[in-house]
Design an enzyme around this catalytic site. Structure first.
Site, PDB file in Angstrom:
ATOM      1  N   ARG A  14       0.850  -1.188   0.000  1.00  0.00           N
ATOM      2  CA  ARG A  14       0.000   0.000   0.000  1.00  0.00           C
ATOM      3  C   ARG A  14       0.889   1.242   0.000  1.00  0.00           C
ATOM      4  O   ARG A  14       2.078   1.168   0.340  1.00  0.00           O
ATOM      5  CB  ARG A  14      -0.885   0.020   1.245  1.00  0.00           C
ATOM      6  CG  ARG A  14      -1.752  -1.221   1.434  1.00  0.00           C
ATOM      7  CD  ARG A  14      -2.487  -1.136   2.762  1.00  0.00           C
ATOM      8  NE  ARG A  14      -3.364  -2.279   2.998  1.00  0.00           N
ATOM      9  CZ  ARG A  14      -3.015  -3.380   3.650  1.00  0.00           C
ATOM     10  NH1 ARG A  14      -1.782  -3.501   4.139  1.00  0.00           N
ATOM     11  NH2 ARG A  14      -3.878  -4.370   3.829  1.00  0.00           N
ATOM     12  N   LYS A  22      -1.024  -0.493   7.856  1.00  0.00           N
ATOM     13  CA  LYS A  22      -2.378  -0.852   8.246  1.00  0.00           C
ATOM     14  C   LYS A  22      -2.355  -2.057   9.188  1.00  0.00           C
ATOM     15  O   LYS A  22      -1.571  -2.975   9.020  1.00  0.00           O
ATOM     16  CB  LYS A  22      -3.204  -1.181   7.003  1.00  0.00           C
ATOM     17  CG  LYS A  22      -4.693  -1.230   7.249  1.00  0.00           C
ATOM     18  CD  LYS A  22      -5.454  -1.361   5.955  1.00  0.00           C
ATOM     19  CE  LYS A  22      -6.961  -1.350   6.195  1.00  0.00           C
ATOM     20  NZ  LYS A  22      -7.722  -1.465   4.939  1.00  0.00           N
ATOM     21  N   HIS A  25      -3.656   1.691  -5.958  1.00  0.00           N
ATOM     22  CA  HIS A  25      -4.132   0.415  -5.426  1.00  0.00           C
ATOM     23  C   HIS A  25      -4.355  -0.619  -6.529  1.00  0.00           C
ATOM     24  O   HIS A  25      -4.359  -1.825  -6.271  1.00  0.00           O
ATOM     25  CB  HIS A  25      -5.423   0.637  -4.641  1.00  0.00           C
ATOM     26  CG  HIS A  25      -5.492  -0.193  -3.392  1.00  0.00           C
ATOM     27  ND1 HIS A  25      -4.606  -0.053  -2.351  1.00  0.00           N
ATOM     28  CD2 HIS A  25      -6.330  -1.200  -3.028  1.00  0.00           C
ATOM     29  CE1 HIS A  25      -4.898  -0.926  -1.390  1.00  0.00           C
ATOM     30  NE2 HIS A  25      -5.941  -1.631  -1.782  1.00  0.00           N
ATOM     31  N   ARG A  31      -1.534  -2.985  -6.722  1.00  0.00           N
ATOM     32  CA  ARG A  31      -1.641  -4.029  -5.689  1.00  0.00           C
ATOM     33  C   ARG A  31      -2.658  -5.092  -6.099  1.00  0.00           C
ATOM     34  O   ARG A  31      -2.419  -6.293  -5.931  1.00  0.00           O
ATOM     35  CB  ARG A  31      -2.028  -3.360  -4.375  1.00  0.00           C
ATOM     36  CG  ARG A  31      -2.249  -4.277  -3.193  1.00  0.00           C
ATOM     37  CD  ARG A  31      -2.453  -3.407  -1.954  1.00  0.00           C
ATOM     38  NE  ARG A  31      -3.131  -4.088  -0.874  1.00  0.00           N
ATOM     39  CZ  ARG A  31      -2.523  -4.792   0.070  1.00  0.00           C
ATOM     40  NH1 ARG A  31      -1.227  -4.953   0.033  1.00  0.00           N
ATOM     41  NH2 ARG A  31      -3.223  -5.356   1.038  1.00  0.00           N
ATOM     42  N   HIS A  38      -3.305  -9.068   4.868  1.00  0.00           N
ATOM     43  CA  HIS A  38      -4.729  -9.023   5.186  1.00  0.00           C
ATOM     44  C   HIS A  38      -5.005  -9.736   6.495  1.00  0.00           C
ATOM     45  O   HIS A  38      -4.359 -10.736   6.826  1.00  0.00           O
ATOM     46  CB  HIS A  38      -5.552  -9.709   4.084  1.00  0.00           C
ATOM     47  CG  HIS A  38      -5.570  -8.948   2.808  1.00  0.00           C
ATOM     48  ND1 HIS A  38      -5.730  -9.535   1.584  1.00  0.00           N
ATOM     49  CD2 HIS A  38      -5.429  -7.625   2.557  1.00  0.00           C
ATOM     50  CE1 HIS A  38      -5.698  -8.621   0.637  1.00  0.00           C
ATOM     51  NE2 HIS A  38      -5.517  -7.457   1.208  1.00  0.00           N
ATOM     52  N   TYR A  44      -9.452  -8.552  -3.704  1.00  0.00           N
ATOM     53  CA  TYR A  44      -8.230  -8.331  -4.453  1.00  0.00           C
ATOM     54  C   TYR A  44      -7.984  -9.311  -5.591  1.00  0.00           C
ATOM     55  O   TYR A  44      -7.054  -9.144  -6.350  1.00  0.00           O
ATOM     56  CB  TYR A  44      -7.030  -8.378  -3.504  1.00  0.00           C
ATOM     57  CG  TYR A  44      -6.996  -7.214  -2.552  1.00  0.00           C
ATOM     58  CD1 TYR A  44      -6.299  -6.059  -2.868  1.00  0.00           C
ATOM     59  CD2 TYR A  44      -7.679  -7.252  -1.355  1.00  0.00           C
ATOM     60  CE1 TYR A  44      -6.275  -4.981  -2.003  1.00  0.00           C
ATOM     61  CE2 TYR A  44      -7.663  -6.181  -0.483  1.00  0.00           C
ATOM     62  CZ  TYR A  44      -6.968  -5.053  -0.818  1.00  0.00           C
ATOM     63  OH  TYR A  44      -6.953  -3.995   0.030  1.00  0.00           O
TER      64      TYR A  44
END
Length: 361
Positions: A198, A232, A302, A305, A328, A338
């Protein structure tokens, strides 16, 4: 209403407060922010909650309401107001396009309901039974087993349209990378594409996080980053990258990075007058906009990704490995959000299935 960033003496990272129209601190929100901080929420999460609650207070101010006036109907009206903001008693007969998507409204509502739950738990807030009537997700009470598994389902949540996010082709990725004018820019985008990182994870990198001898990048959560870039979920993980990407990193350090900096952030500004300052989130967004203009390829950070995750699955990676690489919390996030297969992907897999059946005959 204003969200105010503040520094606290015993905190190495910023906090945020909500001020009313007279620039006075809104006390219940301040206590809630303290609670979020004490329970380990990231500075970016706290910032987002402040902005979401700012919308709630603007809605209440517009309608002359207080927290004790909030009921089920008021929350439903708030949802509608988030999508179609109007003044009180103003009816617009013209069809309008919603200014916020369903997923955005659900995110805001989830923050607001968490806030109301917090106030309810304090015992000084008379409102609806938040747990049963307005929770953003299905909620099971602790006596749920007595009720034969029946529990109040989510009723204050918009049905979000499932988006099929486009992934990039190898040719498009090559064009994007070739359109970069600096080694820093190439490295930034390649880390998002090849590493699946990210933006915040890229910008939070320090020199000590890069193991060039082993082609590894260690993502290390830190309480303070001057560029406000954070990892994150605050989970540490290690990803492996190619020798080519690591060689680009080395070239960047040799040709564009200064040894005289007073910090060890990997990504720095190269602009005259700002040289050496840790790169910020907005700078990456500006870079992407420039690349889009040069290449005519419409993409987002994004999307790099997304493309990486989809390619790993296509190449036979187990989804649990992809989950760990992307950082995740749940494997279902990897599958639902994703991983994107095209009709050609499905056709190729079906042909493999047919070929396998033929070999077994």
């Amino acid at each position: 209403m204003k969200v105010q960033k503040i520094t606290v003496d015993n905190k190495s990272y910023p906090l945020y407060l909500l001020l009313d129209k007279d620039y006075q601190v809104i006390e219940p929100v301040m206590r809630f922010i303290k609670y979020l901080d004490n329970t380990g929420k990231s500075p970016n999460t706290i910032k987002s909650y402040c902005y979401h609650l700012k919308l709630l207070y603007e809605f209440m101010e517009q309608r002359g309401m207080t927290l004790n006036d909030i009921g089920f109907e008021e929350l439903a009206n708030f949802m509608g107001w988030l999508r179609y903001p109007t003044e009180v008693k103003v009816i617009d007969l013209q069809p309008k396009e919603a200014i916020r998507e369903e997923t955005t409204v659900n995110t805001i509502l989830n923050a607001v309901v968490s806030y109301l739950e917090y106030l309810n738990r304090l015992g000084n807030f008379k409102s609806i039974n938040i747990f049963k009537q307005a929770r953003g997700r299905n909620f099971k009470g602790f006596l749920n087993h007595i009720n034969q598994g029946k529990y109040q389902k989510n009723v204050l949540k918009l049905r979000a349209k499932k988006k099929q996010i486009r992934t990039l082709t190898s040719v498009e990725v090559k064009q994007i990378i070739n359109a970069c004018h600096t080694k820093r820019d190439k490295l930034t985008l390649l880390l998002m594409y090849e590493g699946g990182l990210r933006i915040g994870e890229v910008l939070s990198l320090r020199l000590e996080d890069i193991a060039t001898w082993d082609n590894q990048i260690h993502l290390t959560p830190r309480d303070v980053n001057v560029n406000e870039a954070y990892i994150k979920l605050r989970k540490e993980r290690t990803i492996h990258v190619s020798k080519e990407l690591m060689a680009l990193y080395t070239d960047y350090l040799v040709h564009e990075y200064s040894e005289d900096l007073e910090h060890d952030y990997v990504f720095i500004s190269l602009k005259e007058g700002y040289y050496g300052k840790p790169l910020k989130y907005q700078s990456v967004l500006d870079l992407v906009r420039r690349i889009v203009k040069r290449t005519k390829i419409d993409f987002t950070p994004h999307m790099l990704r997304h493309t990486h995750a989809t390619q790993l699955i296509r190449d036979g990676w187990d989804v649990a490995h992809v989950q760990k690489r992307l950082g995740h919390a749940h494997v279902q996030t990897t599958l639902n959000t994703y991983v994107h297969f095209t009709n050609q992907d499905m056709k190729n897999e079906f042909n493999k299935y047919l070929e396998g059946k033929e070999r077994k005959k």
